[in-house]
Design an enzyme around this catalytic site. Structure first.
Site, mmCIF file in Angstrom:
data_model
loop_
_atom_site.group_PDB
_atom_site.id
_atom_site.type_symbol
_atom_site.label_atom_id
_atom_site.label_comp_id
_atom_site.label_asym_id
_atom_site.label_seq_id
_atom_site.Cartn_x
_atom_site.Cartn_y
_atom_site.Cartn_z
ATOM 1 N N CYS A 119 0.817 -1.313 0.020
ATOM 2 C CA CYS A 119 -0.105 -0.129 0.092
ATOM 3 C C CYS A 119 0.907 1.094 -0.034
ATOM 4 O O CYS A 119 0.089 2.369 -0.193
ATOM 5 C CB CYS A 119 -0.879 0.042 1.155
ATOM 6 S SG CYS A 119 -1.916 -1.426 1.382
ATOM 7 N N HIS A 260 -3.587 6.769 3.289
ATOM 8 C CA HIS A 260 -3.991 5.764 2.839
ATOM 9 C C HIS A 260 -5.479 5.085 3.284
ATOM 10 O O HIS A 260 -5.766 5.624 4.377
ATOM 11 C CB HIS A 260 -2.924 4.346 3.122
ATOM 12 C CG HIS A 260 -3.404 3.132 2.627
ATOM 13 N ND1 HIS A 260 -3.583 2.812 1.404
ATOM 14 C CD2 HIS A 260 -3.489 1.919 3.328
ATOM 15 C CE1 HIS A 260 -3.966 1.605 1.288
ATOM 16 N NE2 HIS A 260 -3.903 1.212 2.374
ATOM 17 N N ASN A 290 -10.119 -0.578 0.253
ATOM 18 C CA ASN A 290 -8.664 -0.569 0.319
ATOM 19 C C ASN A 290 -7.964 -1.123 -1.312
ATOM 20 O O ASN A 290 -8.230 -2.084 -1.552
ATOM 21 C CB ASN A 290 -8.194 -1.376 1.275
ATOM 22 C CG ASN A 290 -6.650 -1.281 1.442
ATOM 23 O OD1 ASN A 290 -5.825 -0.895 0.561
ATOM 24 N ND2 ASN A 290 -6.008 -1.941 2.476
HETATM 25 O O1 UT7 Z 1 -3.853 -1.699 3.551
HETATM 26 C C1 UT7 Z 1 -2.774 -2.406 4.501
HETATM 27 C C2 UT7 Z 1 -3.109 -1.938 6.021
HETATM 28 N N1 UT7 Z 1 -4.213 -2.719 6.386
HETATM 29 C C3 UT7 Z 1 -4.906 -2.122 7.350
HETATM 30 O O2 UT7 Z 1 -4.408 -1.074 7.581
HETATM 31 C C4 UT7 Z 1 -5.992 -2.930 8.183
HETATM 32 C C5 UT7 Z 1 -5.784 -2.704 9.417
HETATM 33 N N2 UT7 Z 1 -6.841 -3.487 10.314
HETATM 34 C C6 UT7 Z 1 -8.296 -3.409 10.068
HETATM 35 O O3 UT7 Z 1 -8.634 -2.442 9.403
HETATM 36 C C7 UT7 Z 1 -8.986 -3.857 10.954
HETATM 37 O O4 UT7 Z 1 -8.236 -4.775 11.833
HETATM 38 C C8 UT7 Z 1 -10.028 -5.018 10.368
HETATM 39 C C9 UT7 Z 1 -11.104 -3.964 9.782
HETATM 40 C C10 UT7 Z 1 -9.439 -5.954 9.444
HETATM 41 C C11 UT7 Z 1 -10.943 -5.826 11.405
HETATM 42 O O5 UT7 Z 1 -11.488 -4.871 12.612
HETATM 43 P P1 UT7 Z 1 -10.921 -5.406 13.957
HETATM 44 O O6 UT7 Z 1 -11.970 -4.515 14.624
HETATM 45 O O7 UT7 Z 1 -9.835 -5.502 14.380
HETATM 46 O O8 UT7 Z 1 -12.023 -6.538 14.196
HETATM 47 P P2 UT7 Z 1 -11.130 -8.229 14.310
HETATM 48 O O9 UT7 Z 1 -10.470 -8.811 13.416
HETATM 49 O O10 UT7 Z 1 -10.689 -8.071 15.861
HETATM 50 O O11 UT7 Z 1 -12.595 -9.243 14.462
HETATM 51 C C12 UT7 Z 1 -13.656 -8.890 15.512
HETATM 52 C C13 UT7 Z 1 -14.647 -9.844 15.357
HETATM 53 C C14 UT7 Z 1 -14.116 -11.173 15.270
HETATM 54 O O12 UT7 Z 1 -15.098 -12.012 16.013
HETATM 55 P P3 UT7 Z 1 -15.187 -12.612 17.610
HETATM 56 O O13 UT7 Z 1 -13.557 -13.339 17.558
HETATM 57 O O14 UT7 Z 1 -14.941 -11.126 18.248
HETATM 58 O O15 UT7 Z 1 -16.303 -13.214 17.581
HETATM 59 C C15 UT7 Z 1 -14.305 -11.669 13.611
HETATM 60 O O16 UT7 Z 1 -14.519 -12.847 13.582
HETATM 61 O O17 UT7 Z 1 -15.374 -9.737 13.869
HETATM 62 C C16 UT7 Z 1 -15.397 -10.790 13.220
HETATM 63 N N3 UT7 Z 1 -15.175 -10.413 11.871
HETATM 64 C C17 UT7 Z 1 -16.680 -10.132 11.064
HETATM 65 N N4 UT7 Z 1 -17.824 -10.301 11.457
HETATM 66 C C18 UT7 Z 1 -18.722 -9.894 10.470
HETATM 67 C C19 UT7 Z 1 -14.316 -10.386 10.968
HETATM 68 N N5 UT7 Z 1 -14.443 -10.043 9.890
HETATM 69 C C20 UT7 Z 1 -15.974 -9.749 9.945
HETATM 70 C C21 UT7 Z 1 -16.899 -9.488 8.836
HETATM 71 N N6 UT7 Z 1 -18.400 -9.561 9.157
HETATM 72 N N7 UT7 Z 1 -16.718 -9.086 7.617
#
Ligand code: UT7
Length: 333
Positions: A119, A260, A290
């Site tokens: 990115c 970004h 993204n």
């Molecule tokens: O471009 C390169 C750089 N990339 C980035 O900067 C991305 C950085 N990371 C992020 O933007 C975030 O970490 C994400 C958007 C990818 C994820 O958000 P989060 O708040 O960190 O969520 P998480 O991964 O901790 O997941 C929280 C919950 C999990 O469920 P449990 O374990 O709490 O029951 C996931 O399984 O959300 C669940 N989950 C979803 N639920 C519904 C993960 N993806 C989804 C989804 N829909 N698409």
């Protein structure tokens, strides 16, 4: 080159962008995986993303963005001396996507190659091109961020497939003449200790594609999102602050911050830490998701064409991605 040549200022004199026609909304994704518009919107800010057609490759999108940039810069393709394409989704592993772009544009005099900095790639290309021009090696350069991420997404993995989209952005750099803007400061950095946080494990020499690992979807994006999030905030904050300071500017002097476009929560966190008000931050991730290396490039072009900044204004671009990599640039337009 002489000391004098190394002082030569470099300006961005044209921008362009392209996104495919096909829109994939959060509601469309609700049918494909167990997710919801509410989750995607509140966790990321993304509402929809663009998906390239099957026969539409990274280079095709790059060429469309390039034509706009060349038109704005009033430069003919035959005059381009250097093409750098930043991409993690090249048409082919070799030759470089930049070679296809050179041929399709008819930029036959240009040296053309790709860089892989995820990115942050467009801003890596900006720094490299700026230096090569200011050193006198080239008079101008076409730099691109172009991605067909839809070809490298596991459409059954809800934790990644909701995040990414396709598109391309371009900028034409050349030696600045009197009255033109100037790239004031650039910053790039890498932390190879975190390669495991965001990668495409298969398809390279470490894990060539076999029927077995293709079935395991190893040639698709894998990410430990929470950890990437934390690094993204601190690295982008520091990188943006570094170019603001080295340009002799204050946050109050910045007309527009172009970060970004990965996650609205990341953008909000860094703008608070850099102390730039919300209305001076450009966001288009709700429309495109993204798009990796293309994100800053598309955002630059959209913000420019929308009149969000103009001649004499200071803008800051900042990016972060797999590698881990980060980069920033301060520009007087
Ligand atoms: O471009 C390169 C750089 N990339 C980035 O900067 C991305 C950085 N990371 C992020 O933007 C975030 O970490 C994400 C958007 C990818 C994820 O958000 P989060 O708040 O960190 O969520 P998480 O991964 O901790 O997941 C929280 C919950 C999990 O469920 P449990 O374990 O709490 O029951 C996931 O399984 O959300 C669940 N989950 C979803 N639920 C519904 C993960 N993806 C989804 C989804 N829909 N698409």
């Amino acid at each position: 080159m002489s000391g004098l040549a190394s002082q030569l200022p470099v300006a961005i004199v044209g921008t362009g962008s392209y996104v495919p026609d096909k829109v994939l909304t959060n509601s469309d994704l609700e049918i494909m995986v167990e997710t919801s518009d509410e989750w995607i919107t509140t966790r990321t800010g993304i509402k929809e993303r663009r998906i390239a057609a099957e026969d539409e490759f990274t280079s095709h999108m790059a060429v469309k963005a390039s034509r706009q940039a060349l038109e704005q810069a009033e430069i003919d393709a035959s005059e381009i001396q250097l093409i750098i394409v930043a991409t993690i989704t090249p048409n082919t592993l070799t030759p470089a996507t930049a070679c296809y772009v050179q041929q399709d544009l008819g930029a036959h005099k240009a040296v053309a190659f790709d860089i892989s900095a995820a990115c942050s790639g467009f801003l890596y290309a900006l720094k490299l091109a700026k230096r090569l021009i200011s050193d006198g090696a080239f008079e101008n350069a076409l730099i691109l961020g172009a991605e067909k991420l839809s070809a490298f997404v596991n459409w059954e993995d809800r934790s990644t497939c909701v995040l990414f989209g396709d598109g391309a952005g371009a900028a034409l750099l050349k030696r600045a003449e009197k009255g033109e803007g100037e790239i004031l400061a650039t910053d790039i950095g890498t932390d190879g200790g975190q390669t495991h946080l965001l990668n495409i494990p298969g398809g390279g020499s470490a894990c060539p594609i076999t029927i077995e690992n293709a079935d395991r979807r190893l040639a698709t994006l894998a990410m430990i999102g929470k950890d990437v999030f934390k690094h993204a905030v601190t690295r982008m904050r520091d990188s943006a602050n570094s170019v603001i300071e080295r340009s002799g500017l204050q946050p109050a002097d910045i007309k527009l911050l172009i970060p970004h476009q990965a996650n609205l929560r990341i953008i909000e966190a860094i703008t608070k830490r850099i102390d730039i008000p919300e209305e001076r931050v450009f966001v288009n991730l709700h429309k495109y998701g993204n798009t990796s290396a293309a994100a800053c490039a598309i955002a630059l072009d959209e913000a420019h064409r929308a009149g969000r900044f103009g001649p004499g204004d200071h803008i800051v671009l900042v990016a972060f991605g797999a590698g881990l990599t980060w980069a920033a640039a301060a520009v007087r337009w």
